[in-house]
Design an enzyme around this catalytic site. Sequence first.
Site, mmCIF file in Angstrom:
data_model
loop_
_atom_site.group_PDB
_atom_site.id
_atom_site.type_symbol
_atom_site.label_atom_id
_atom_site.label_comp_id
_atom_site.label_asym_id
_atom_site.label_seq_id
_atom_site.Cartn_x
_atom_site.Cartn_y
_atom_site.Cartn_z
ATOM 1 N N GLU A 1 -2.704 10.610 3.305
ATOM 2 C CA GLU A 1 -3.851 10.699 4.209
ATOM 3 C C GLU A 1 -3.823 12.009 4.991
ATOM 4 O OE1 GLU A 1 -4.883 6.210 5.563
ATOM 5 O OE2 GLU A 1 -2.904 6.932 6.171
ATOM 6 N N GLU B 1 0.845 -1.204 0.000
ATOM 7 C CA GLU B 1 0.000 0.000 0.000
ATOM 8 C C GLU B 1 0.870 1.240 0.000
ATOM 9 O OE1 GLU B 1 -3.572 1.929 2.795
ATOM 10 O OE2 GLU B 1 -2.982 -0.163 3.030
#
Length: 267
Positions: free
Chosen positions: A152, A148
Amino acid sequence: CGAVACLAVAASASITILETEDAVREAAASGSAPVPSAEPRIVGKRASFRDQFNAFDPDLWKISDGWRNGRWTANDWRRSQVVIDDGLTMTLEAKPSKLAEYAGAELQSRGRFGHGYFEVRMRAAKASGTVSGFFTYTGPPFGDPWNEIDVEILGRKPREVMFTYFRDGKKTEHRHTLDFDATASFHSYGFDWQPEHLRWYVDGDLAHEASPAELALPNLPQKLMTSLWGSETLTSWVGPLKPEALPTTMQVACISYSKDYASRTPC
């Protein structure tokens, strides 16, 4: 990690892995350990795209609907929370269902992408307890080890962006201070994932570069996703989720993908 860490669906796409010569960069003069050999380059079927969300592209995207990542998310995913009309708007709000007390929004690519430069132009959502995310992911739901790459922004920390990546379930993260409020206006965030480096950018400027010597870079084709979600259990990270602060929205003006940063089509 991104909200997709416990995805309950799977998909696949044709990926070609092109072999490259192994290369080991020289150790720094300080005597630090050399960076591991670069991985083979991964090339997806789609060479590049730039989507300004004037209309929904069903060949490129699917909207998550009718399921939940786990109890650590306060919301399930619902199609009703995604609106595409001269841009993408994703909404998190209190809207009880059989699965959750809140409804969140997620868009994910139908196919998987290889190495390249990924960029989003967005305004992050306000409100404590929420996460606005732009990321690539593959993992156990797809029959793969967890890989991943994340951008964010927490609603409670609008002047900070988190850059994170996972390789085989191991994680490293970096918190970058912004000189603006990410929930107040649109800004561009991107990452250039290549066999030999992983670099994150803010408004076109280099903000952080990963250290492969610390953790090997992701090495599997991944789906591209963007989402808005909340949590009532991860409060030490995202803060308390306050129903009175909802609904809140994350707005996306553009998402683009190019083979590398140098050849990018900026959002």
